[in-house]
Design a protein around this motif. Structure first.
Motif, mmCIF file in Angstrom:
data_model
loop_
_atom_site.group_PDB
_atom_site.id
_atom_site.type_symbol
_atom_site.label_atom_id
_atom_site.label_comp_id
_atom_site.label_asym_id
_atom_site.label_seq_id
_atom_site.Cartn_x
_atom_site.Cartn_y
_atom_site.Cartn_z
ATOM 1 N N ALA A 178 89.060 57.264 75.851
ATOM 2 C CA ALA A 178 88.635 57.671 77.190
ATOM 3 C C ALA A 178 87.197 58.179 77.127
ATOM 4 O O ALA A 178 86.664 58.468 76.054
ATOM 5 N N ILE A 179 86.581 58.260 78.297
ATOM 6 C CA ILE A 179 85.263 58.895 78.435
ATOM 7 C C ILE A 179 85.497 60.279 79.031
ATOM 8 O O ILE A 179 86.202 60.418 80.032
ATOM 9 N N TRP A 180 84.879 61.294 78.411
ATOM 10 C CA TRP A 180 85.170 62.670 78.792
ATOM 11 C C TRP A 180 83.871 63.447 78.998
ATOM 12 O O TRP A 180 82.989 63.430 78.143
ATOM 13 N N GLU A 181 83.794 64.123 80.133
ATOM 14 C CA GLU A 181 82.612 64.909 80.470
ATOM 15 C C GLU A 181 82.308 65.970 79.413
ATOM 16 O O GLU A 181 81.141 66.213 79.072
ATOM 17 N N THR A 182 83.347 66.609 78.874
ATOM 18 C CA THR A 182 83.175 67.664 77.880
ATOM 19 C C THR A 182 82.400 67.178 76.663
ATOM 20 O O THR A 182 81.686 67.952 76.018
ATOM 21 N N TYR A 183 82.515 65.884 76.373
ATOM 22 C CA TYR A 183 81.821 65.285 75.237
ATOM 23 C C TYR A 183 80.592 64.487 75.698
ATOM 24 O O TYR A 183 80.257 63.465 75.133
ATOM 25 N N GLU A 184 79.958 64.987 76.750
ATOM 26 C CA GLU A 184 78.755 64.362 77.306
ATOM 27 C C GLU A 184 79.020 62.933 77.768
ATOM 28 O O GLU A 184 78.168 62.059 77.635
ATOM 29 N N TYR A 185 80.180 62.720 78.320
ATOM 30 C CA TYR A 185 80.606 61.412 78.830
ATOM 31 C C TYR A 185 80.587 60.351 77.734
ATOM 32 O O TYR A 185 80.304 59.173 78.009
ATOM 33 N N LYS A 186 80.906 60.768 76.527
ATOM 34 C CA LYS A 186 81.040 59.819 75.429
ATOM 35 C C LYS A 186 82.518 59.606 75.118
ATOM 36 O O LYS A 186 83.393 60.160 75.791
ATOM 37 N N TYR A 187 82.795 58.800 74.099
ATOM 38 C CA TYR A 187 84.166 58.382 73.821
ATOM 39 C C TYR A 187 84.945 59.448 73.052
ATOM 40 O O TYR A 187 84.406 60.110 72.150
ATOM 41 N N VAL A 188 86.229 59.563 73.397
ATOM 42 C CA VAL A 188 87.171 60.411 72.664
ATOM 43 C C VAL A 188 88.444 59.610 72.429
ATOM 44 O O VAL A 188 88.807 58.745 73.231
ATOM 45 N N ASP A 189 89.117 59.864 71.310
ATOM 46 C CA ASP A 189 90.420 59.233 71.085
ATOM 47 C C ASP A 189 91.512 60.189 71.550
ATOM 48 O O ASP A 189 91.457 61.394 71.287
ATOM 49 N N GLU A 190 92.466 59.656 72.268
ATOM 50 C CA GLU A 190 93.528 60.458 72.859
ATOM 51 C C GLU A 190 94.872 59.752 72.691
ATOM 52 O O GLU A 190 94.914 58.509 72.597
ATOM 53 N N PRO A 191 95.976 60.523 72.658
ATOM 54 C CA PRO A 191 97.294 59.883 72.691
ATOM 55 C C PRO A 191 97.426 59.030 73.945
ATOM 56 O O PRO A 191 97.029 59.461 75.037
ATOM 57 N N CYS A 192 97.959 57.863 73.812
ATOM 58 C CA CYS A 192 98.053 56.942 74.955
ATOM 59 C C CYS A 192 98.961 57.479 76.059
ATOM 60 O O CYS A 192 98.902 56.995 77.202
ATOM 61 N N THR A 193 99.796 58.475 75.714
ATOM 62 C CA THR A 193 100.711 59.061 76.708
ATOM 63 C C THR A 193 100.095 60.255 77.433
ATOM 64 O O THR A 193 100.744 60.852 78.298
ATOM 65 N N ASN A 194 98.871 60.601 77.094
ATOM 66 C CA ASN A 194 98.180 61.699 77.763
ATOM 67 C C ASN A 194 97.996 61.345 79.241
ATOM 68 O O ASN A 194 97.472 60.276 79.572
ATOM 69 N N ARG A 195 98.395 62.245 80.119
ATOM 70 C CA ARG A 195 98.323 61.962 81.549
ATOM 71 C C ARG A 195 97.157 62.688 82.228
ATOM 72 O O ARG A 195 97.181 62.913 83.438
ATOM 73 N N ASN A 196 96.134 63.013 81.478
ATOM 74 C CA ASN A 196 95.013 63.761 82.039
ATOM 75 C C ASN A 196 93.782 62.914 82.329
ATOM 76 O O ASN A 196 92.689 63.448 82.547
ATOM 77 N N PHE A 197 93.959 61.594 82.326
ATOM 78 C CA PHE A 197 92.819 60.706 82.525
ATOM 79 C C PHE A 197 93.092 59.709 83.649
ATOM 80 O O PHE A 197 94.250 59.379 83.929
ATOM 81 N N ARG A 198 92.028 59.213 84.242
ATOM 82 C CA ARG A 198 92.133 58.289 85.370
ATOM 83 C C ARG A 198 91.710 56.881 84.941
ATOM 84 O O ARG A 198 90.942 56.724 84.002
ATOM 85 N N PRO A 199 92.176 55.872 85.649
ATOM 86 C CA PRO A 199 91.770 54.497 85.295
ATOM 87 C C PRO A 199 90.327 54.201 85.706
ATOM 88 O O PRO A 199 89.853 54.652 86.743
ATOM 89 N N LEU A 200 89.662 53.448 84.854
ATOM 90 C CA LEU A 200 88.343 52.913 85.178
ATOM 91 C C LEU A 200 88.450 51.402 85.026
ATOM 92 O O LEU A 200 88.495 50.890 83.914
ATOM 93 N N CYS A 201 88.539 50.720 86.153
ATOM 94 C CA CYS A 201 88.870 49.284 86.154
ATOM 95 C C CYS A 201 87.609 48.407 86.301
ATOM 96 O O CYS A 201 86.614 48.835 86.883
ATOM 97 N N GLU A 202 87.746 47.181 85.809
ATOM 98 C CA GLU A 202 86.652 46.216 85.905
ATOM 99 C C GLU A 202 87.218 44.832 86.240
ATOM 100 O O GLU A 202 88.245 44.433 85.705
ATOM 101 N N ARG A 203 86.530 44.116 87.101
ATOM 102 C CA ARG A 203 86.868 42.734 87.417
ATOM 103 C C ARG A 203 85.588 41.969 87.719
ATOM 104 O O ARG A 203 84.547 42.549 87.998
#
Length: 207
Positions: A178-203
């Motif tokens: 996920a991308i997380w503001e706390t980490y300056e909007y950089k990447y973090v690894d998280e458990p896939c079952t974590n429900r604290n993130f929102r989808p960012l979709c692309e088409r």
């Protein structure tokens, strides 16, 4: 933007064509006429035409520069999506786990975003900052082979990754990114079952 540029093209063409005719016509009259007052009027009119032509040319260059440098487009994408190059992006507003995020994207005939370059990442980061959106899932996992980060769901190895400080840090416990503001909007690894993130979709954008 495109309409404005086209309109100015038309205006400049009109001034150039008619201005050129007027110059030739006026020069002929100046050569053949001894009426000094008429010559002064002709000269003033010619100066006005040249001034209009200069201003329109400057406007044309300005608008073309803005058009060529603009990377974000609002057309050819569904409502509430934003376009960048040939893709449309949707910034979800509901916290869900990784799989649910992908399902939400699929409902829009999209997938979780596959960020392929620093330019694309910079665009997404700027959008997240502007929207004050702190946490979003992206399409990147190492579920199949630990430490081998692949785009999801397409599968190829990622050629662009920008980890936050001390990331990734959770090993086999966290296989989704996920991308997380706390980490300056950089990447973090998280458990896939974590429900604290929102989808960012692309088409793909539709022309």
């Amino acid at each position: 933007m495109f309409f404005k540029v086209s309109f100015i093209h038309l205006m400049i063409s009109y001034v150039l064509v008619n201005g050129d005719f007027y110059v030739r016509h006026t020069h002929g009259r100046l050569d053949s006429s001894s009426d000094s007052s008429e010559s002064v009027d002709d000269h003033k009119m010619l100066k006005k035409i040249e001034g209009i032509e200069t201003k329109l040319t400057e406007m044309k260059k300005l608008l073309e520069a803005q058009n060529s440098s603009a990377e974000v487009f609002l057309s050819d994408c569904p409502n509430e999506w934003i376009r960048y190059h040939n893709s449309c992006y949707f910034f979800g507003k509901k916290d869900v786990e990784f799989r649910e995020a992908e399902i939400i994207c699929e409902g829009y005939e999209a997938t979780l975003v596959n960020i392929g370059s620093e330019l694309e990442y910079s665009f997404i980061k700027s959008q997240l900052q502007e929207r004050k959106a702190p946490k979003h899932w992206i399409g990147l996992t190492d579920e199949n082979v630990e430490g081998e980060w692949r785009l999801y769901p397409s599968g190829p190895l990622a050629n662009f990754i920008i980890w936050g400080k001390a990331q990734p840090e959770q090993g086999r416990l966290a296989n989704c990114v996920a991308i997380w503001e706390t980490y300056e909007y950089k990447y973090v690894d998280e458990p896939c079952t974590n429900r604290n993130f929102r989808p960012l979709c692309e088409r793909m954008a539709r022309f």
